[in-house]
Design a protein around this motif. Structure first.
Motif: not given
Length: 540
Positions: A73, A237, A522, A532, A534-535
């Motif tokens: 990450n 997520r 985020n 990232n 996806d975060e």
């Protein structure tokens, strides 16, 4: 403009009626409705193939489309990816991975150990000319296979069954888990790739991926659309429903699109706007990077096949002036190839390695002496048509013009500037079709090796065309060493040898300016240049 805005708003209203297009989010980032993030990818990458990609623009996309056995990450933490767990042998040379049962490709088929075996063997196969093949040489017998000394069957990868994979290394590697998350180690499907090896990633029907996002549309040189992959094992997520990469290379145009609300984030920012943005914008950030900007000499091309010419050019520039008056983002003058910030055995590799006598400001007397020793006193007899190659970019142009001026003023030599689009620049650098070229390198993992194995004879990203058996031996010894202190000692020797050959002209240790809309939450940019997505979630 008003007409365009009216049409845009009407379209949004229509979509809201038809599919309930709204943004709804709570304080914890739980997003219930369809959300889209548009990011400027700057240039359309030559490929999105995990084994064949060589540029950061491609890596940013691949990083969010494909997933390896391990994930890294933005905080440089290694966590389970396709592998739900792993076991490492006592001697550190064998990794046994257990692939999760719910790991799937975007077409719903199961991800298996065979997909990794195929991808790794594909990367090591010399017929595929994988530029990052040197990253595979940690696997047992990989280098000998690449050199034609052993058969592919002896590569250090074993499929125990569809869900179990064993990787065997030549020697223990302290950062190997991070390597397993890198692009060249990510899986690809044999049945997909073999049908169209060169272009399988350009069509949504054949670009089968296994990460948090999958491709749904690709208009080359315009826009790439990814959507959340419903088959991704960790889909719950992922908050973003859609991730679009637009390709706007011109910095001013990209900034205008950001300010108009047409895109949510970008990395290519006009240099002249940076001071104003730093003072006035809450959406402008400067992030640390493990990256070096440098000028690469083609050591096989006249007149830079002369070591004294390379020394003269390196010593005749004012790095401090370049970072203070041209780059403007807090970068620092570079004196070696490995940047500050790589801490190994409790010590900063750069600080321990010194500066090789390269100063932040002009070393005029030494530069002129070296040029005279090369046979060009005060620039006399300097050849015509010496060229500096750089790729289209406002900052690259300004640095090129500054270097040109410094070389003329301090050495009395003329250097022509040649500007080409990024894909051509990459092709010419890799093929050695240049005399001097703008270059940069960012860390692929957190170890000095990521910078120094770049110049081994077989490395595909060896821009200076540097070839030296003694250097190759030092790097190979460092990779095989089981003593961390000995490894670093060997790498210091390798960097010293390389820098003493003046194969590159270091310019600056980089930072990364980035702009991101306030409603994007985020997010972070890692020192390796990864985001990232996806975060991330959208708060409207």
């Amino acid at each position: 403009m008003k007409k365009s805005l009216t049409i845009f708003l009407a379209t949004i209203i229509f979509l809201s009626i038809v599919i309930g297009f709204v943004y709804a989010i709570d304080a914890k980032g739980n997003q219930d409705e369809y959300s889209v993030l548009i990011f400027n990818g700057e240039i359309d990458p030559p490929t999105l193939d995990p084994q064949l990609n060589t540029i950061s623009h491609g890596s940013l996309i691949i990083y969010n489309m494909f997933e390896g056995l391990v994930k890294t990450n933005t905080r440089n933490e290694q966590t389970p990816g396709v592998a739900e767990k792993w076991e490492i042998s006592d001697d550190g040379k064998q990794y046994k991975f257990f692939i999760r049962d719910d790991a799937k490709w975007s077409d719903g088929k199961a991800v298996t150990a065979y997909d990794f075996e195929y991808a790794w063997k594909r990367a090591v196969n010399p017929a595929n000319a994988v530029k990052y093949v040197n990253h595979m040489f940690y696997l047992k017998n990989a280098k000998d296979i690449f050199d034609g000394k052993k058969p592919m069957e002896e590569l250090g990868v074993e499929v125990v069954d569809e869900k179990t994979l064993i990787a065997t290394l030549e020697a223990p590697v302290p950062y190997m888990l991070e390597m397993f998350s890198f692009g060249v180690y990510k899986p690809v499907r044999e049945d997909i790739v073999e049908k169209n090896p060169d272009n399988w990633t350009t069509n949504p029907d054949t670009c089968i991926s296994n990460g948090p996002f999958k491709m749904t549309e690709y208009k080359m040189n315009d826009r790439l659309t990814l959507v959340k992959d419903e088959n991704y094992w960790d889909q719950d997520r992922v908050k973003l429903n859609e991730l679009q990469f637009v390709f706007i290379e011109e910095e001013g145009t990209a900034l205008s699109a950001f300010q108009a609300g047409e895109i949510d984030g970008l990395l290519n920012i006009p240099t002249q706007q940076i001071p104003t943005l730093m003072m006035e914008s809450d959406e402008f950030f400067i992030k640390p990077r493990l990256r070096l900007t440098y000028a690469a000499f083609n050591v096989t091309a006249f007149p830079f096949d002369n070591i004294k010419v390379r020394e003269a050019f390196t010593k005749s520039i004012d790095r401090q002036k370049i970072v203070d008056t041209v780059i403007l983002t807090g970068e620092i003058p570079a004196s070696g190839f490995v940047p500050h910030g790589l801490i190994v055995n409790g010590k900063d590799f750069r600080e321990e390695g010194g500066n090789f006598g390269i100063q932040p400001t002009v070393m005029l007397e030494e530069a002129q002496k070296a040029l005279a020793e090369a046979g060009y006193p005060n620039g006399e007899g300097w050849p015509k048509n010496v060229e500096y190659l750089y790729n289209t970019n406002d900052l690259n142009k300004k640095i090129a013009e500054t270097l040109q001026e410094m070389w003329k003023k301090n050495l009395n030599v003329d250097v022509s500037l040649v500007n080409v689009e990024s894909k051509v620049h990459s092709q010419r650098r890799h093929s050695g079709d240049f005399q001097i070229a703008r270059a940069g390198w960012g860390a692929d993992y957190n170890h000095p090796m990521t910078f120094l194995d770049l110049f081994t004879s077989e490395a595909g990203n060896n821009t200076p065309q540097y070839r030296k058996a003694e250097y190759d031996s030092l790097i190979e010894q460092a990779k095989l060493s089981t003593d961390p202190e000995k490894t670093i000692e060997l790498l210091h020797k390798a960097e010293e040898m390389f820098m003493n050959d003046w194969a590159v002209c270091p310019i600056s240790y980089a930072t990364q300016p980035i702009m991101m809309k306030e409603h994007v939450k985020n997010w972070d940019l890692s020192p390796l240049g990864d985001i990232n997505f996806d975060e991330i979630y959208i708060e409207k």
